[in-house]
Each structure stands twice: as C-alpha cells, then as structure tokens.
Design a protein around this motif. Sequence first.
Motif, PDB file in Angstrom:
ATOM      1  N   ASN A  43       0.846  -1.185   0.000  1.00 49.89           N
ATOM      2  CA  ASN A  43       0.000   0.000   0.000  1.00 49.89           C
ATOM      3  C   ASN A  43       0.885   1.239   0.000  1.00 49.89           C
ATOM      4  N   PRO A  44       0.765   2.134  -0.988  1.00 47.80           N
ATOM      5  CA  PRO A  44      -0.294   2.139  -1.997  1.00 47.80           C
ATOM      6  C   PRO A  44       0.107   1.521  -3.331  1.00 47.80           C
ATOM      7  N   GLY A  45       1.199   0.791  -3.424  1.00 49.60           N
ATOM      8  CA  GLY A  45       1.710   0.351  -4.722  1.00 49.60           C
ATOM      9  C   GLY A  45       1.013  -0.823  -5.343  1.00 49.60           C
ATOM     10  N   GLY A  46       0.150  -1.540  -4.592  1.00 55.98           N
ATOM     11  CA  GLY A  46      -0.504  -2.722  -5.145  1.00 55.98           C
ATOM     12  C   GLY A  46       0.417  -3.924  -5.122  1.00 55.98           C
ATOM     13  N   PRO A  47       0.112  -4.969  -5.933  1.00 56.65           N
ATOM     14  CA  PRO A  47       0.905  -6.198  -5.912  1.00 56.65           C
ATOM     15  C   PRO A  47       2.325  -5.971  -6.437  1.00 56.65           C
ATOM     16  N   ILE A  48       3.329  -6.419  -5.685  1.00 58.28           N
ATOM     17  CA  ILE A  48       4.736  -6.293  -6.070  1.00 58.28           C
ATOM     18  C   ILE A  48       5.424  -7.623  -5.799  1.00 58.28           C
ATOM     19  N   GLU A  49       6.288  -8.069  -6.733  1.00 57.21           N
ATOM     20  CA  GLU A  49       7.019  -9.306  -6.522  1.00 57.21           C
ATOM     21  C   GLU A  49       7.953  -9.165  -5.331  1.00 57.21           C
ATOM     22  N   ILE A  50       8.070 -10.262  -4.563  1.00 56.30           N
ATOM     23  CA  ILE A  50       8.886 -10.232  -3.345  1.00 56.30           C
ATOM     24  C   ILE A  50      10.297  -9.729  -3.633  1.00 56.30           C
ATOM     25  N   LYS A  51      10.866 -10.183  -4.756  1.00 57.02           N
ATOM     26  CA  LYS A  51      12.248  -9.812  -5.049  1.00 57.02           C
ATOM     27  C   LYS A  51      12.411  -8.305  -5.241  1.00 57.02           C
ATOM     28  N   ASN A  52      11.305  -7.595  -5.544  1.00 47.82           N
ATOM     29  CA  ASN A  52      11.381  -6.149  -5.783  1.00 47.82           C
ATOM     30  C   ASN A  52      11.007  -5.316  -4.557  1.00 47.82           C
ATOM     31  N   LEU A  53      10.631  -5.981  -3.468  1.00 46.19           N
ATOM     32  CA  LEU A  53      10.330  -5.234  -2.249  1.00 46.19           C
ATOM     33  C   LEU A  53      11.599  -4.591  -1.709  1.00 46.19           C
ATOM     34  N   LYS A  54      11.441  -3.415  -1.144  1.00 48.86           N
ATOM     35  CA  LYS A  54      12.578  -2.709  -0.554  1.00 48.86           C
ATOM     36  C   LYS A  54      12.316  -2.469   0.926  1.00 48.86           C
ATOM     37  N   GLU A  55      13.377  -2.298   1.655  1.00 50.77           N
ATOM     38  CA  GLU A  55      13.257  -1.959   3.065  1.00 50.77           C
ATOM     39  C   GLU A  55      12.473  -0.651   3.210  1.00 50.77           C
ATOM     40  N   GLY A  56      11.446  -0.667   4.037  1.00 51.32           N
ATOM     41  CA  GLY A  56      10.612   0.516   4.229  1.00 51.32           C
ATOM     42  C   GLY A  56       9.295   0.466   3.485  1.00 51.32           C
ATOM     43  N   ASP A  57       9.158  -0.450   2.484  1.00 54.82           N
ATOM     44  CA  ASP A  57       7.873  -0.612   1.798  1.00 54.82           C
ATOM     45  C   ASP A  57       6.805  -1.054   2.792  1.00 54.82           C
ATOM     46  N   LYS A  58       5.564  -0.623   2.551  1.00 54.99           N
ATOM     47  CA  LYS A  58       4.455  -1.010   3.427  1.00 54.99           C
ATOM     48  C   LYS A  58       3.710  -2.201   2.825  1.00 54.99           C
ATOM     49  N   VAL A  59       3.594  -3.275   3.630  1.00 49.82           N
ATOM     50  CA  VAL A  59       2.845  -4.458   3.211  1.00 49.82           C
ATOM     51  C   VAL A  59       1.762  -4.722   4.246  1.00 49.82           C
ATOM     52  N   TYR A  60       0.814  -5.600   3.898  1.00 53.45           N
ATOM     53  CA  TYR A  60      -0.255  -5.931   4.830  1.00 53.45           C
ATOM     54  C   TYR A  60       0.159  -7.086   5.726  1.00 53.45           C
ATOM     55  N   ALA A  61      -0.169  -6.989   6.993  1.00 50.27           N
ATOM     56  CA  ALA A  61       0.128  -8.035   7.966  1.00 50.27           C
ATOM     57  C   ALA A  61      -1.099  -8.252   8.844  1.00 50.27           C
ATOM     58  N   TRP A  62      -1.204  -9.462   9.383  1.00 51.66           N
ATOM     59  CA  TRP A  62      -2.346  -9.797  10.226  1.00 51.66           C
ATOM     60  C   TRP A  62      -2.066  -9.375  11.662  1.00 51.66           C
ATOM     61  N   ASP A  63      -2.976  -8.582  12.237  1.00 52.44           N
ATOM     62  CA  ASP A  63      -2.870  -8.141  13.631  1.00 52.44           C
ATOM     63  C   ASP A  63      -3.706  -9.083  14.496  1.00 52.44           C
ATOM     64  N   GLU A  64      -3.032  -9.955  15.248  1.00 55.03           N
ATOM     65  CA  GLU A  64      -3.757 -10.954  16.040  1.00 55.03           C
ATOM     66  C   GLU A  64      -4.521 -10.324  17.197  1.00 55.03           C
ATOM     67  N   ASN A  65      -4.128  -9.145  17.634  1.00 54.44           N
ATOM     68  CA  ASN A  65      -4.839  -8.495  18.747  1.00 54.44           C
ATOM     69  C   ASN A  65      -6.214  -7.991  18.321  1.00 54.44           C
ATOM     70  N   THR A  66      -6.301  -7.500  17.081  1.00 51.63           N
ATOM     71  CA  THR A  66      -7.572  -6.945  16.607  1.00 51.63           C
ATOM     72  C   THR A  66      -8.263  -7.847  15.573  1.00 51.63           C
ATOM     73  N   ASN A  67      -7.606  -8.964  15.213  1.00 50.52           N
ATOM     74  CA  ASN A  67      -8.137  -9.858  14.167  1.00 50.52           C
ATOM     75  C   ASN A  67      -8.451  -9.086  12.879  1.00 50.52           C
TER      76      ASN A  67
END
Length: 507
Positions: A305-329
């Motif tokens: 976010n906000p770049g949409g789908p990106i291949e793992i190999k092209n991810l850079k340090e600092g990019d924002k990705v979605y993760a599951w928050d177990e505290n808030t489900n």
Amino acid sequence: MEKQSLKITRDIYDHSDPEKLVFKAEAGISEALVRQISKDKGEPEWMLKRRLEALDFFKELPMPNFGPSLSDLNLEDIHLYIKPEAKKNSESWADVPEDIKKTYEKLGIPEAEREALAGVGAQYESEVVYHKLKKQWEDKGVVFLDCDIGLQKYPELFKKYFMTTCIPVNLHKFTALHGAFWSGGTFIYVPKEVKVDLPLQAYFRMNAKKGGQFEHTLIIADEGSEVHYIEGCSAPLYSENSLHAGCVEIHVLKNARVRYSSIENWSKNVYNLNTKRGVVYENGLMEWVNGNTGCLTGNSKIFTNPGGPIEIKNLKEGDKVYAWDENTNSLKTSKVKNKIFSGNKEIYKLSAAGREIEASSNHPFLTLIREKNKPDHKKKFFKFSWKPLKELKTGDLVGITKKLPHLGRPNRLPEIKVGEEIDSKNQYSPFKMNTSYLYNKKINYPKETNEDFMWLMGLILGDGHIDMKYNKINIATHEKEDYRNKLIKLLKELFNYEVTEKKKGIL
C-alpha cells in the motif's frame, strides 16, 4: 482445501556434461570476436554492419538501472561464443552426440516431439544441434529454422524484422550486447491464413562454465495465421557466473494469433537478462505466458500500500505491506524491515475457495483449529493458529483475504456547468434553443471521488451505454440483480437523482 506436493527438484537441470568443444572464445568482449562469429556463419555484409553498430552502442550505453544488481557480473570473464563438438542442425536424433542427447532426453525433448509437437529445435551452447519440422507443415509453407539458417534462406525478412521495429539494438546495454554476439535461436514464419494447430518448441541449454548464450527468437505470423511456440531454457549449477541474454521478437500481423509460452529454469549463478517483446497489428492477438523457476518464491507477489501487488524480489526496506494483527483480528500495514533468501525448498500448491498459491513447505498459514483450553475440559473452542504449509491437511480451515483496504486519497472532480441555451439550426436558419426544462435543477454533483462513486463509474464502464438520441444513460441491469437497488440508492445519494425508467433489463 486441497494440498498437492509438487516436489520440485533441480537434479535434471543441475547436472553438467564434460566440455567437448570445437571452439571456445577467449573470455571478454572484442570486435575481432564479432567479426569471427559473422564469418563463421557466412553472414551478409549488412548483418556484420548491424553487429558492429550494436557493439558501438554497447560501449556507449550505461549499465541498466532496473532489474537485479549486476555488480558481481564481470563480462570480461564470460566466454561469449562456444561451439560444441556436434553436427549443426541435425534432422535425426541419432546424429546428436550421446552425452548431449542424454541431457535432452532427461529434459523430455524427444518424447515431447513424438507425442505432441509440430516441430522441435535444440540449441547447446552457441549452436543449434537438432532441428526438425514435420512435413505436413513444410508442405503448407511454414518455416521453422535455426536463426542462422533462417538468415541465409530469408535475408529480406530478416532485414525487415530483425532488431528493427520490435527490439532495437540500442534499447539498452544488453540488447546491444545481444545484437553484437547473437548466435543460433529460432526463426518462424507462418504464411497467410495458415493455422498451425500443434505447438512448435525449442530448448536452449547452457553447459560450459562461465558461458554466454545469446540465442535469438524471431517469429512472424502473417495475416490471419495462428501458431503456438514453446521455449525452454536451463543451465547447470556452477560456482562461477554465467550470462544468458537472449532476445525474443514476435510480429503478429493483421488478424493473426500467436501464443508464446516460455519455461526457464536457471541456476542461481546465471544472470538471465532476456529481452522479450511483441508487436501486434490490427485485430491481432498475442497470448504470452512466461515462467521463471530459478527462484521459487522471488516472483510471488505481495500486496503493498499504496503500490498494489509487487514481486517479493522487488520489495525494498521501508515498503508497506499488509500483515495480520492478532490483537484486533484485522489487517494492518507494516513496514518491511529486511529480506532473506533462504535457498531452495520443497514447494507445495495449496487450493482453497477457488484460489491457488504455491509456497515453500515452511511457509506459515493462518488456520482455524478446535482445541480444549485445558486437557480436562470437555468442550473444544475455535482458535487461530499459524501452521507451516507442510503440516496442513485436506479439510483444514485457512484464512483468505477477501478485501484489502486501500489508503489512497479522494480525487477532486471537475466542476460541471449546465447552460440553459444551446446553438441549434433547422433547414431555414440557426437559432438559440432554451433547454433549461430538460435538466433536473435539484441534481447535485459530487466534489470528489469516494468508494461509491468509483463503484458507479466501474458499473457504467462495464454495463453502461450513452444514448445520444434520447440524451440519457442506460445501465444494463436485470430487475433480479442483487445490486439494482444499491445502484438506484447511490444515484439518489450521490446526485440527488431519481431513476426515471425501470425496465426489466435496464435502468
């Protein structure tokens, strides 16, 4: 949920043959080698000139700033032209040297030719060692040749299409390198209205240490023709670096159809710097499927976010990705801290709810399990648990993302002004016509986009029709559609507009 083990192994790709060569160029780049390649192949003067122009471009152009890091690639260590000890362009599999034949048999090439292909080519290092097209296609005028032979037999087609309008030699540094040192490859020409209903296939194999391979694929599908071409590539595993810098040029002429399929399985020491392009003319169709399996997870896509789908190999340090928050489900955005390459692992395919994903055996998946809070409890409760893919069984429940939030901003919409007079005319004279009675004075115009507005625009693009004769928009939506009432409600909320016509199939 169904789980299927693919058990990907590199054994058939990583083995190498002893080097049996008639020529192996000195490592590095030189004009003398360019001239030698052209002389060996008996090329016309214009092709030598094009090669030398490409070499000049190579010297001038900078290293690419896209793709992987090339800091460890030393072109002066690479042998750019290698000729195996084998007859060129054999039409009988029996004429191929035994060690090379065994390599291709491991890869399934002869079996594929017998069972399902219209023709097969096989290149080893810089030379095509086997090439054959079935007679039924030769009789229809289909051309399927090694590019070296294609140049000799069809020079005018090559002069028109070879690295001109599709991939110019100066596109970037490695197309220029290819233009200077290309050798072998595939040339296909399908005449007008001829439909090749069985695939043509070529396989390119690198074997020598520190080798360079520069095969060229040139496909011309003339008007109304059809063809499916399959390409495969691989190389053994060495500790020294190698280079593969092929080019694929596809010309799909008017009303023609081409399907190009490529499966490439490179070892980690190969720099695969291919350039592939297609030019499609009026009403032509180009279908393109490319699979690279040297890095099993590098091409997997992560939603950012906000770049949409990106291949793992092209991810850079600092990019924002979605993760599951177990505290808030719920999903939240999280910054990438680091990337680690973990090597080759057993790969599984997981199928659930009509979706499929391939991942390594240790990849964790969010699952829903039932277990007791304490051993002496009678009742079991549903709980979230992270399980490695290898431990999942058919019937297990896994979490699937249904809707990802997007953190984009609304876009301001242009102001719309509606006049009360328009210019008109009849057979006698022009005049002004009062049109104020046509417009609903109570209509509102949204000032900026929101989710409801974009949903409506998507619906109008997909199912809308502007009726110029009656000055209205029709939207194809059956009276039983579940979104019909939502559409009527949104038009009221967004524009203060009451739908005037509610027919069975349209609004």
